[in-house]
Design a protein around this motif. Structure first.
Motif, PDB file in Angstrom:
ATOM      1  N   LEU A   1     -30.920  19.538  -6.470  1.00 25.23           N
ATOM      2  CA  LEU A   1     -29.467  19.443  -6.379  1.00 25.23           C
ATOM      3  C   LEU A   1     -29.030  18.980  -4.998  1.00 25.23           C
ATOM      4  CD1 LEU A   1     -28.502  22.689  -8.345  1.00 25.23           C
ATOM      5  CD2 LEU A   1     -28.331  20.321  -9.138  1.00 25.23           C
ATOM      6  N   SER A   2     -29.680  19.442  -3.953  1.00 25.24           N
ATOM      7  CA  SER A   2     -29.323  19.015  -2.597  1.00 25.24           C
ATOM      8  C   SER A   2     -29.562  17.525  -2.411  1.00 25.24           C
ATOM      9  CB  SER A   2     -30.138  19.809  -1.570  1.00 25.24           C
ATOM     10  OG  SER A   2     -29.874  21.183  -1.669  1.00 25.24           O
ATOM     11  N   GLU A   3     -30.645  17.018  -3.043  1.00 23.47           N
ATOM     12  CA  GLU A   3     -30.998  15.606  -2.879  1.00 23.47           C
ATOM     13  C   GLU A   3     -30.038  14.684  -3.611  1.00 23.47           C
ATOM     14  OE1 GLU A   3     -34.726  12.584  -3.926  1.00 23.47           O
ATOM     15  OE2 GLU A   3     -34.885  14.738  -4.285  1.00 23.47           O
ATOM     16  N   HIS A   4     -29.529  15.127  -4.775  1.00 19.42           N
ATOM     17  CA  HIS A   4     -28.768  14.218  -5.621  1.00 19.42           C
ATOM     18  C   HIS A   4     -27.275  14.517  -5.664  1.00 19.42           C
ATOM     19  CE1 HIS A   4     -32.291  12.167  -7.204  1.00 19.42           C
ATOM     20  NE2 HIS A   4     -32.877  13.348  -7.357  1.00 19.42           N
ATOM     21  N   SER A   5     -26.787  15.409  -4.868  1.00 24.78           N
ATOM     22  CA  SER A   5     -25.362  15.706  -4.852  1.00 24.78           C
ATOM     23  C   SER A   5     -24.710  15.100  -3.615  1.00 24.78           C
ATOM     24  CB  SER A   5     -25.122  17.217  -4.878  1.00 24.78           C
ATOM     25  OG  SER A   5     -23.741  17.498  -4.761  1.00 24.78           O
ATOM     26  N   ARG A   6     -23.583  14.415  -3.836  1.00 22.00           N
ATOM     27  CA  ARG A   6     -22.818  13.869  -2.712  1.00 22.00           C
ATOM     28  C   ARG A   6     -21.903  14.923  -2.109  1.00 22.00           C
ATOM     29  NH1 ARG A   6     -22.482   8.180  -2.482  1.00 22.00           N
ATOM     30  NH2 ARG A   6     -24.628   7.436  -2.785  1.00 22.00           N
ATOM     31  N   THR A   7     -21.815  16.070  -2.760  1.00 19.18           N
ATOM     32  CA  THR A   7     -21.036  17.182  -2.233  1.00 19.18           C
ATOM     33  C   THR A   7     -21.986  18.341  -1.948  1.00 19.18           C
ATOM     34  OG1 THR A   7     -20.608  17.981  -4.479  1.00 19.18           O
ATOM     35  CG2 THR A   7     -18.974  16.493  -3.515  1.00 19.18           C
ATOM     36  N   PRO A   8     -21.599  19.269  -1.057  1.00 22.01           N
ATOM     37  CA  PRO A   8     -22.464  20.431  -0.801  1.00 22.01           C
ATOM     38  C   PRO A   8     -22.685  21.227  -2.078  1.00 22.01           C
ATOM     39  CG  PRO A   8     -20.735  20.251   0.868  1.00 22.01           C
ATOM     40  CD  PRO A   8     -20.386  19.275  -0.203  1.00 22.01           C
ATOM     41  N   VAL A   9     -23.866  21.825  -2.187  1.00 20.94           N
ATOM     42  CA  VAL A   9     -24.172  22.644  -3.355  1.00 20.94           C
ATOM     43  C   VAL A   9     -23.306  23.897  -3.294  1.00 20.94           C
ATOM     44  CG1 VAL A   9     -25.944  23.913  -4.599  1.00 20.94           C
ATOM     45  CG2 VAL A   9     -26.532  21.791  -3.397  1.00 20.94           C
ATOM     46  N   PRO A  10     -22.453  24.135  -4.310  1.00 14.18           N
ATOM     47  CA  PRO A  10     -21.562  25.304  -4.269  1.00 14.18           C
ATOM     48  C   PRO A  10     -22.366  26.606  -4.271  1.00 14.18           C
ATOM     49  CG  PRO A  10     -20.860  23.725  -5.949  1.00 14.18           C
ATOM     50  CD  PRO A  10     -22.223  23.310  -5.510  1.00 14.18           C
ATOM     51  N   GLN A  11     -21.818  27.605  -3.582  1.00  8.59           N
ATOM     52  CA  GLN A  11     -22.510  28.880  -3.495  1.00  8.59           C
ATOM     53  C   GLN A  11     -22.669  29.555  -4.861  1.00  8.59           C
ATOM     54  OE1 GLN A  11     -20.668  32.090  -1.123  1.00  8.59           O
ATOM     55  NE2 GLN A  11     -22.522  32.039   0.138  1.00  8.59           N
ATOM     56  N   PRO A  12     -21.670  29.464  -5.783  1.00  8.53           N
ATOM     57  CA  PRO A  12     -21.875  30.086  -7.112  1.00  8.53           C
ATOM     58  C   PRO A  12     -23.072  29.495  -7.863  1.00  8.53           C
ATOM     59  CG  PRO A  12     -19.548  29.658  -6.750  1.00  8.53           C
ATOM     60  CD  PRO A  12     -20.272  29.004  -5.617  1.00  8.53           C
ATOM     61  N   LEU A  13     -23.318  28.209  -7.674  1.00  8.05           N
ATOM     62  CA  LEU A  13     -24.447  27.594  -8.371  1.00  8.05           C
ATOM     63  C   LEU A  13     -25.763  28.074  -7.762  1.00  8.05           C
ATOM     64  CD1 LEU A  13     -25.596  25.657 -10.433  1.00  8.05           C
ATOM     65  CD2 LEU A  13     -25.193  23.759  -8.845  1.00  8.05           C
ATOM     66  N   THR A  14     -25.784  28.210  -6.451  1.00 11.33           N
ATOM     67  CA  THR A  14     -26.992  28.726  -5.793  1.00 11.33           C
ATOM     68  C   THR A  14     -27.289  30.141  -6.281  1.00 11.33           C
ATOM     69  OG1 THR A  14     -26.529  27.379  -3.844  1.00 11.33           O
ATOM     70  CG2 THR A  14     -28.051  29.213  -3.579  1.00 11.33           C
ATOM     71  N   TYR A  15     -26.242  30.985  -6.347  1.00  8.68           N
ATOM     72  CA  TYR A  15     -26.417  32.360  -6.824  1.00  8.68           C
ATOM     73  C   TYR A  15     -26.907  32.372  -8.271  1.00  8.68           C
ATOM     74  CZ  TYR A  15     -23.964  34.121  -2.689  1.00  8.68           C
ATOM     75  OH  TYR A  15     -23.595  34.438  -1.411  1.00  8.68           O
ATOM     76  N   LEU A  16     -26.343  31.493  -9.104  1.00  8.24           N
ATOM     77  CA  LEU A  16     -26.733  31.455 -10.515  1.00  8.24           C
ATOM     78  C   LEU A  16     -28.227  31.142 -10.649  1.00  8.24           C
ATOM     79  CD1 LEU A  16     -26.074  31.398 -13.572  1.00  8.24           C
ATOM     80  CD2 LEU A  16     -25.521  28.961 -13.305  1.00  8.24           C
ATOM     81  N   ILE A  17     -28.692  30.152  -9.913  1.00  4.69           N
ATOM     82  CA  ILE A  17     -30.104  29.765 -10.009  1.00  4.69           C
ATOM     83  C   ILE A  17     -30.996  30.905  -9.522  1.00  4.69           C
ATOM     84  CG2 ILE A  17     -31.852  28.173  -9.116  1.00  4.69           C
ATOM     85  CD1 ILE A  17     -29.672  26.009  -9.072  1.00  4.69           C
ATOM     86  N   ASP A  18     -30.632  31.490  -8.380  1.00  4.06           N
ATOM     87  CA  ASP A  18     -31.467  32.564  -7.825  1.00  4.06           C
ATOM     88  C   ASP A  18     -31.479  33.775  -8.750  1.00  4.06           C
ATOM     89  OD1 ASP A  18     -32.078  31.014  -5.662  1.00  4.06           O
ATOM     90  OD2 ASP A  18     -30.534  31.874  -4.356  1.00  4.06           O
TER      91      ASP A  18
END
Length: 853
Positions: free
Chosen positions: A620-637
């Motif tokens: 996601l970090s490689e292919h997103s032109r916007t910062p990875v949102p914190q809710p998405l990071t929490y969801l994955i973890d």
């Protein structure tokens, strides 16, 4: 040859063909390819085949309306008819200039197709065509004319005919034949007929006016009214059966001012522009739709990637499966049927042939995915343009009243490729950027194929034309109804669009009323395009692909992540990125931009496929032109932390976990009762359900278990791409024999000429073959050998009878080169090559006469 010999009219169609040059014969065989399958042995056989009912009907079906009207007029003219009489039947007394201008082309077309033969002063319609087109009580003519006076009076008593002559003011004759001739002369004399009708009661003229344009038959009582009696007494109406009268052909023609048809149509109707757009707008619109068509096919086959719907016992897709497919593609059912059929026609989809037969993608689909976007589009476009399977008939009924199913049998319509190509050609004849009125396109097709097109819009060609306009728009061949630049290249019409003239006297396209397409062939309608070879179609498709490629959007390597657990793809994505996102997220909406939504289930799906949490963060970090949102990071973890904490294997099935408190929670949950769990050890639960059911049950309870192998390793689950064995695309069903190429035409004409030479050249009389009588020459073996050996020394040409290994007998003209070992080697004029023949298969031999026929 003297001038008198030049004026000798041919006595048969075979003699007329014999007088044609090779170019004219080639044009005949090209226009009527059924005549060359198989190659006729001589011109007599060619003429016989050209007069068969099936061949004549096929030739008539391919005539345009005015050429057919010319044939119909010749069918009601005296036989033989001269050119002026035929033209008068079409142009009438007013000598319509449009008819006069189009007439030479129509007559030449009938001559070219061997439907009409003879010089201009003795024109004859082929007998079978006359039988099909001439009026009869069982088969009325489109002209609406009835029988001639001679035909209508054939069963009438001589006394009654003499009574008619007297009532019409004609002198009586000594026999019925001269009486009929006298009455016919009256009815064909315009001045005398005008005088006769001037004395008719108005009510009688009203009766004639009702019959004049057909049908020419009427009913009368045993005691006709006075207005009818006046007509019957003078032969203006003639009885044909008890209670039935008919208007004689000669009378009708006088009342019609000489016209055989009520409405003669010498000019093709114009294809009217419906709207005009800038060419750039048309091209970009078409390109956008072309890309959408690729995405639709990919979405369809991705949905069937693990095996699609089952095949019906009778073949095809069930109505329920078609509805499901339409819902998955978010299109109406007829549109879904079109995309399914297109994928099948392109060879991307087929049945797998297994016991439980299902539809699935073919190996060719994987190869298709690797092509550039323009190459993928040309594959679809050429399959559609040349295919005969017609999605529009799906849902209808076949001849046995069975419902026609998508991907099932009975969908081939052999006229489809010709109609599609012709519709696109008509669009190409409009000014660039102009769309066509569907009704005017249908009217034009009706004119070009008068017998095949019905008066209503329900006939097959009309429906094919309307489906073509719709399907071409869906495929991106047209944009906003107008033919695109790559669409013109696809049909080989890059330079066929009429360029507006700039000089002061030129016509320019100014609106829907323009007649530019008609102006270019006012008296010479363009013939329908000949079928293109696969090489020509591939070349045109390559040119179309080059024009389309710059207009297609470039695939993106990024998305825009948003705080609401969605990702927006602002355009088409590169394949690796799109494939990964399809696993990691669910598609929420499609359109100009695709919206993906991340859910616990979609993230677990990615983890099941072998991805780790760190892999997903990096992706996601490689292919997103916007910062990875914190809710998405929490969801994955969060999902990754719970993923695999529970392990399920097969006992019937078991659950193991290092956290015995979590197992206690599962047993205490009422929702687990259906799984019938029991504790085997502090960290192991056993179930009386299979692993898949147990896995799904615990996930529905909110847990995130992972399946494990017999060795205790986590099983990685990836979607299994089901493929059929290699399959070829369905072959189009041809509309009759294929059009012969130049090489075949040349060889066929040489063979026909040589065979004709063998059958018509005079031969020297012999005891065994006293003359040419249509039979094979018969000589003894000794005479055959002696004649052959003598011809080798003198260089003479011989006429032989030959029976091949299959027992087929033929006549041949050969020039012997050598005779030895029971074989003769000779130049065969029939085959136009050197051949060797066993002498025991030669029935006999005769020398050709010194004079040539």
């Amino acid at each position: 040859m003297s001038s008198d010999e030049k004026q000798v009219a041919p006595r048969s169609l075979a003699e007329a063909l014999r007088a044609k040059d090779d170019g004219s014969l080639a044009a005949l065989l090209r226009a009527r390819p059924d005549l060359i399958t198989p190659v006729p042995t001589d011109l007599t056989q060619l003429a016989t085949r050209a007069g068969t009912r099936a061949s004549v009907i096929r030739a008539l079906e391919r005539l345009d309306r005015f050429t057919l009207q010319t044939a119909e007029a010749l069918a009601v003219a005296p036989e033989p008819a001269d050119r002026e009489t035929l033209l008068a039947l079409l142009a009438g007394d007013e000598n319509d200039p449009a008819v006069v201008g189009a007439f030479p082309h129509a007559l030449a077309a009938l001559r070219e197709q061997a439907l009409v033969w003879g010089p201009d002063d003795r024109l004859r319609l082929v007998r079978t065509a006359r039988e099909l087109l001439a009026p009869s009580p069982q088969h009325p003519s489109p002209t609406g004319l009835g029988p001639t006076v001679a035909e209508a009076t054939s069963g009438m008593s001589p006394g009654r005919i003499q009574e008619i002559l007297t009532a019409a003011g004609l002198p009586t004759t000594h026999d019925a034949v001269s009486a009929v001739a006298s009455l016919t002369a009256l009815f064909t004399d315009r001045a005398r007929m005008a005088d006769l009708l001037a004395a008719a009661p108005p009510d009688s003229l009203d009766v004639l006016s009702r019959l004049v344009w057909g049908p020419p038959y009427g009913q009368v009582t045993a005691e006709p009214a006075a207005r009818l009696r006046w007509l019957l007494d003078r032969g203006l109406l003639l009885p044909t059966a008890p209670g039935t009268v008919v208007l004689p052909r000669e009378v009708a023609l006088h009342l019609r001012a000489g016209r055989a048809h009520r409405s003669t149509e010498p000019l093709p109707p114009a294809v009217e522009p419906a709207a005009t757009h800038r060419p750039q707008v048309v091209d970009t619109t078409a390109a956008g739709q072309a890309y959408t068509s690729l995405a639709t096919i990919e979405e369809l086959l991705k949905d069937w990637d693990e095996g699609g719907p089952t095949v019906l016992r009778a073949g095809g897709l069930s109505v329920r499966d078609l509805k499901r497919t339409a819902a998955a593609l978010d299109v109406p059912e007829p549109v879904a049927a079109f995309w399914v059929e297109l994928a099948y026609a392109a060879g991307l989809l087929a049945s797998d042939g297994e016991a439980d037969e299902r539809y699935a993608a073919t190996p060719a689909y994987d190869e298709w995915l690797e092509l550039p976007a323009a190459g993928r589009w040309t594959r679809l476009a050429t399959a559609w343009l040349s295919g005969t399977r017609t999605a529009g008939v799906i849902g209808g009924r076949d001849t046995k009243e069975r419902t026609l199913a998508a991907l099932g049998p009975g969908l081939d319509r052999s006229a489809a490729p010709e109609v599609r190509h012709r519709v696109l050609t008509l669009l190409a004849a409009l000014p660039e950027g102009a769309s066509a009125s569907p009704d005017s396109v249908v009217a034009r097709l009706h004119w070009e194929r008068a017998l095949r097109g019905a008066a209503s819009s329900d006939d097959l060609r009309a429906r094919l034309a309307r489906w073509t306009l719709s399907e071409a728009e869906s495929l991106g061949i047209t944009g906003r109804g107008a033919l695109s630049a790559h669409g013109r290249a696809l049909i080989g019409a890059e330079s066929s669009a009429p360029a507006p003239k700039t000089d002061s006297g030129a016509e320019q396209a100014s609106g829907p009323g323009d007649k530019l397409p008609v102006h270019h062939h006012r008296h010479h309608p363009a013939p329908p395009p000949q079928p293109r070879s696969p090489a020509e179609l591939a070349s045109a498709a390559a040119r179309a692909g080059k024009l389309l490629a710059p207009l297609l959007p470039e695939p993106l390597d990024h998305v825009l992540l948003q705080a609401d657990l969605t990702a927006v793809a602002p355009g088409p994505l590169q394949r690796p990125l799109a494939d990964t996102l399809d696993v990691l997220a669910d598609v929420e909406s499609k359109g100009g931009a695709t919206v993906y939504r991340f859910t616990p289930g979609s993230v677990r799906r990615a983890l099941d496929a072998g991805r780790s949490a760190s892999d997903l963060h990096a992706f996601l970090s490689e292919h997103s032109r916007t910062p990875v949102p914190q809710p998405l990071t929490y969801l994955i973890d969060d999902v990754a932390r719970r993923h695999g904490h529970l392990r399920i294997g097969s006992a019937s099935a078991y659950v193991r976990c290092d956290d015995d408190a979590l197992l206690n929670e599962i047993i205490a949950d009422k929702r687990s009762q259906g799984l019938r769990l029991r504790r085997l050890a502090p960290t192991v639960l056993a179930a009386q359900a299979d692993p898949a059911t147990l896995l799904e049950g615990l996930r529905s309870m909110g847990f995130a278990p992972a399946a494990e192998s017999a060795e205790g390793d986590v099983l990685i689950t990836r979607a299994h791409a089901h493929r059929t064995p290699p399959r070829t695309a369905p072959e189009p069903v041809p509309d009759g024999p294929p059009s012969p190429d130049t090489t075949l035409l040349g060889a066929a004409i040489r063979a026909i000429r040589a065979g004709d030479l063998a059958s018509t050249t005079p031969h020297k009389p012999t005891a065994a073959a006293p003359g040419r009588n249509g039979t094979l020459p018969r000589t003894t073996s000794a005479e055959t050998l002696a004649t052959m050996q003598a011809a080798v020394l003198t260089g003479d040409t011989l006429w032989i009878g030959y029976v091949n290994a299959e027992g087929s007998a033929s006549q041949r003209v050969i020039a012997p080169i050598k005779v030895e070992g029971g074989f003769v080697t000779a130049y065969d004029h029939t085959a136009d090559e050197v051949r060797t023949y066993p002498l025991h298969r030669v029935t006999g031999v005769a020398e050709l006469a010194d004079e040539q026929a």
